[in-house]
Design a protein around this motif. Structure first.
Motif, PDB file in Angstrom:
ATOM      1  N   PRO A 111     -34.131  21.247 -18.189  1.00  0.00           N
ATOM      2  CA  PRO A 111     -34.513  20.118 -17.673  1.00  0.00           C
ATOM      3  C   PRO A 111     -35.760  20.674 -16.594  1.00  0.00           C
ATOM      4  CG  PRO A 111     -32.440  20.573 -16.867  1.00  0.00           C
ATOM      5  CD  PRO A 111     -32.687  21.446 -17.708  1.00  0.00           C
ATOM      6  N   LEU A 112     -36.660  19.638 -16.379  1.00  0.00           N
ATOM      7  CA  LEU A 112     -37.700  19.870 -15.180  1.00  0.00           C
ATOM      8  C   LEU A 112     -37.135  19.427 -13.925  1.00  0.00           C
ATOM      9  CD1 LEU A 112     -40.940  18.905 -17.192  1.00  0.00           C
ATOM     10  CD2 LEU A 112     -39.898  21.369 -16.830  1.00  0.00           C
ATOM     11  N   LYS A 113     -37.365  19.952 -12.886  1.00  0.00           N
ATOM     12  CA  LYS A 113     -37.262  19.248 -11.627  1.00  0.00           C
ATOM     13  C   LYS A 113     -38.065  18.270 -11.017  1.00  0.00           C
ATOM     14  CE  LYS A 113     -35.461  21.946  -8.280  1.00  0.00           C
ATOM     15  NZ  LYS A 113     -35.506  22.793  -7.159  1.00  0.00           N
ATOM     16  N   MET A 114     -37.630  17.194 -10.555  1.00  0.00           N
ATOM     17  CA  MET A 114     -38.188  15.985  -9.941  1.00  0.00           C
ATOM     18  C   MET A 114     -37.640  15.902  -8.464  1.00  0.00           C
ATOM     19  SD  MET A 114     -38.355  12.053 -11.288  1.00  0.00           S
ATOM     20  CE  MET A 114     -39.465  12.317 -12.554  1.00  0.00           C
ATOM     21  N   LEU A 115     -38.627  15.561  -7.678  1.00  0.00           N
ATOM     22  CA  LEU A 115     -38.621  15.015  -6.230  1.00  0.00           C
ATOM     23  C   LEU A 115     -38.818  13.437  -6.283  1.00  0.00           C
ATOM     24  CD1 LEU A 115     -37.402  15.222  -3.305  1.00  0.00           C
ATOM     25  CD2 LEU A 115     -39.833  16.179  -2.640  1.00  0.00           C
ATOM     26  N   GLU A 116     -37.746  12.629  -6.158  1.00  0.00           N
ATOM     27  CA  GLU A 116     -38.027  11.321  -6.083  1.00  0.00           C
ATOM     28  C   GLU A 116     -37.932  10.908  -4.530  1.00  0.00           C
ATOM     29  OE1 GLU A 116     -36.538   7.027  -8.122  1.00  0.00           O
ATOM     30  OE2 GLU A 116     -35.639   8.803  -8.657  1.00  0.00           O
ATOM     31  N   VAL A 117     -39.202  10.450  -4.080  1.00  0.00           N
ATOM     32  CA  VAL A 117     -39.003   9.980  -2.551  1.00  0.00           C
ATOM     33  C   VAL A 117     -39.251   8.372  -2.588  1.00  0.00           C
ATOM     34  CG1 VAL A 117     -40.400  10.148  -0.581  1.00  0.00           C
ATOM     35  CG2 VAL A 117     -40.518  12.195  -2.137  1.00  0.00           C
ATOM     36  N   GLY A 118     -38.235   8.058  -1.726  1.00  0.00           N
ATOM     37  CA  GLY A 118     -38.072   6.759  -1.632  1.00  0.00           C
ATOM     38  C   GLY A 118     -37.130   6.188  -2.786  1.00  0.00           C
ATOM     39  N   ALA A 119     -36.284   6.929  -2.975  1.00  0.00           N
ATOM     40  CA  ALA A 119     -35.505   6.590  -4.310  1.00  0.00           C
ATOM     41  C   ALA A 119     -34.449   5.336  -4.046  1.00  0.00           C
ATOM     42  CB  ALA A 119     -34.466   7.635  -4.869  1.00  0.00           C
ATOM     43  N   LEU A 120     -34.427   4.376  -4.988  1.00  0.00           N
ATOM     44  CA  LEU A 120     -33.422   3.071  -4.548  1.00  0.00           C
ATOM     45  C   LEU A 120     -32.252   3.232  -5.432  1.00  0.00           C
ATOM     46  CD1 LEU A 120     -36.212   0.392  -4.205  1.00  0.00           C
ATOM     47  CD2 LEU A 120     -35.075   1.626  -2.303  1.00  0.00           C
ATOM     48  N   SER A 121     -32.544   3.720  -6.715  1.00  0.00           N
ATOM     49  CA  SER A 121     -31.258   3.926  -7.579  1.00  0.00           C
ATOM     50  C   SER A 121     -31.106   5.128  -8.311  1.00  0.00           C
ATOM     51  CB  SER A 121     -31.828   2.861  -8.636  1.00  0.00           C
ATOM     52  OG  SER A 121     -30.979   2.817  -9.882  1.00  0.00           O
ATOM     53  N   THR A 122     -30.056   5.303  -8.843  1.00  0.00           N
ATOM     54  CA  THR A 122     -29.826   6.682  -9.722  1.00  0.00           C
ATOM     55  C   THR A 122     -29.898   6.278 -11.163  1.00  0.00           C
ATOM     56  OG1 THR A 122     -27.234   6.245  -9.640  1.00  0.00           O
ATOM     57  CG2 THR A 122     -28.366   7.630  -7.768  1.00  0.00           C
ATOM     58  N   GLN A 123     -30.175   4.988 -11.739  1.00  0.00           N
ATOM     59  CA  GLN A 123     -30.191   4.502 -12.823  1.00  0.00           C
ATOM     60  C   GLN A 123     -31.277   4.171 -13.483  1.00  0.00           C
ATOM     61  OE1 GLN A 123     -27.035   4.576 -14.629  1.00  0.00           O
ATOM     62  NE2 GLN A 123     -26.410   5.300 -12.422  1.00  0.00           N
ATOM     63  N   ASN A 124     -32.609   4.758 -13.081  1.00  0.00           N
ATOM     64  CA  ASN A 124     -33.868   4.433 -13.539  1.00  0.00           C
ATOM     65  C   ASN A 124     -34.165   5.269 -14.763  1.00  0.00           C
ATOM     66  OD1 ASN A 124     -34.395   7.007 -12.557  1.00  0.00           O
ATOM     67  ND2 ASN A 124     -35.800   6.285 -10.973  1.00  0.00           N
ATOM     68  N   ALA A 125     -35.159   4.896 -15.384  1.00  0.00           N
ATOM     69  CA  ALA A 125     -35.414   5.514 -16.755  1.00  0.00           C
ATOM     70  C   ALA A 125     -35.602   7.040 -16.599  1.00  0.00           C
ATOM     71  CB  ALA A 125     -36.937   5.004 -17.229  1.00  0.00           C
ATOM     72  N   CYS A 126     -36.076   7.476 -15.482  1.00  0.00           N
ATOM     73  CA  CYS A 126     -36.151   9.124 -15.468  1.00  0.00           C
ATOM     74  C   CYS A 126     -34.679   9.482 -15.496  1.00  0.00           C
ATOM     75  CB  CYS A 126     -37.089   9.636 -14.292  1.00  0.00           C
ATOM     76  SG  CYS A 126     -38.728   9.309 -14.328  1.00  0.00           S
ATOM     77  N   SER A 127     -33.911   9.176 -14.621  1.00  0.00           N
ATOM     78  CA  SER A 127     -32.441   9.546 -14.604  1.00  0.00           C
ATOM     79  C   SER A 127     -31.655   9.412 -15.867  1.00  0.00           C
ATOM     80  CB  SER A 127     -31.778   8.450 -13.549  1.00  0.00           C
ATOM     81  OG  SER A 127     -32.217   8.739 -12.089  1.00  0.00           O
ATOM     82  N   GLN A 128     -32.103   8.510 -16.556  1.00  0.00           N
ATOM     83  CA  GLN A 128     -31.156   8.450 -17.738  1.00  0.00           C
ATOM     84  C   GLN A 128     -31.847   9.120 -18.996  1.00  0.00           C
ATOM     85  OE1 GLN A 128     -31.252   4.162 -17.967  1.00  0.00           O
ATOM     86  NE2 GLN A 128     -29.441   3.825 -16.967  1.00  0.00           N
ATOM     87  N   SER A 129     -33.037   9.676 -18.774  1.00  0.00           N
ATOM     88  CA  SER A 129     -33.643  10.464 -19.930  1.00  0.00           C
ATOM     89  C   SER A 129     -33.184  11.886 -20.189  1.00  0.00           C
ATOM     90  CB  SER A 129     -34.971  10.597 -19.334  1.00  0.00           C
ATOM     91  OG  SER A 129     -35.306  11.500 -18.419  1.00  0.00           O
TER      92      SER A 129
END
Length: 289
Positions: A111-129
């Protein structure tokens, strides 16, 4: 005789709903008004602090708290991630990246590493991919899986293991209260990305990585006195990026900027300069010193 109802004691958790619980719905108009009010107050606070007016800044802080603080801003932002309000912005990112991510996963499985700034949810499309190993940060964490941290104070990477393949700044830059701060945030983001040459052995990744996913309210680019897409492109080019994808809707603008090995950060300055006149324009700007 009237019987008194037995009062039930509430746990601390009762006062803080879990991150997956849908916030109480408010209208789109009320959501927009609340977000705009927060932006205005943050800007006034920044100006007051710059002038050394501590008492005025404290009064503005009280106004922000009266609105519900940063939590109310985030709740309003969460409304915008509902499917009936335009949905999760990372779905657009996944549409752009799906082909290259699938090819990469078939070859390496990493998996690639992502830094999500201002994250509001752990259930968005990127998280579930399942394509990303995500570090989520926010000024005011909404729950487990999101680190409470100011990106501008996050320690700079010490080695390659602390770098990221992609950074998401979705509806974050517009919350920075002053133009110079926005420029600094964009410049700082580059320091957390891997070098472009890192992907020379993977043609599927070379097309889009390392990259910065940037989402802004559409009027920041389409109706500002001080910023349009041409100027934004010049600013990003000066920081070493090339635009690989973009999308404009009535409400939002989406961009994917890739760090290009052929481009070096030029250090060019961009001042606040009017490029479009008109009484209906907004004052959103980005300054690079």
């Amino acid at each position: 005789m009237t019987l008194k109802k037995k009062r039930q004691s509430k746990s601390l958790a009762a006062g803080r709903p879990p991150v997956f619980q849908r916030p109480k719905s408010i209208t789109r108009k009320a959501t927009k008004a609340l977000i705009n009010k927060h932006h205005l107050l943050e800007k006034r606070k920044k100006q007051a602090l710059a002038k050394g007016e501590a008492q005025q800044a404290a009064a503005i802080d009280a106004e922000i708290e009266a609105l519900g603080g940063l939590g109310s801003y985030q709740e309003a932002s969460l409304q915008g991630q509902r499917h009936d309000r335009g949905g999760d912005s990372s779905r657009v990112l996944m549409e752009w990246l799906q082909t290259s991510l699938t090819s990469h996963k078939e070859v390496s499985g990493r998996p690639l590493k992502m830094l999500e700034v201002g994250a509001l949810s752990t259930q968005n499309a990127c998280s579930q991919s399942s394509h990303f190993d995500i570090v989520r940060i926010d000024l005011h964490s909404q729950g487990e899986g999101i680190l409470q941290q100011d990106f501008m104070e996050r320690p700079l990477p010490k080695n390659d293991s602390e770098l990221f393949d992609i950074i998401s700044l979705s509806l974050v830059l517009n919350f920075v209260p002053d133009p110079k701060g926005r420029g600094e945030m964009l410049r700082r983001a580059s320091k957390f990305l891997r070098a472009p040459g890192r992907y020379l052995d993977s043609s599927s990744l070379t097309i889009n990585f390392p990259s910065l996913f940037l989402v802004l309210p559409a009027p920041c680019v389409t109706n500002s006195r001080y910023l349009d897409e041409e100027l934004l492109t010049k600013i990003m080019t000066s920081l070493g990026y090339v635009k690989t994808a973009s999308k404009t809707t009535q409400r939002l603008v989406y961009y994917l900027w890739k760090r290009d090995s052929a481009l070096q950060a030029s250090g060019k300055r961009f001042a606040k300069k009017e490029i479009r006149a008109g009484s209906t324009r907004n004052n959103f700007a980005i300054i690079l010193d």
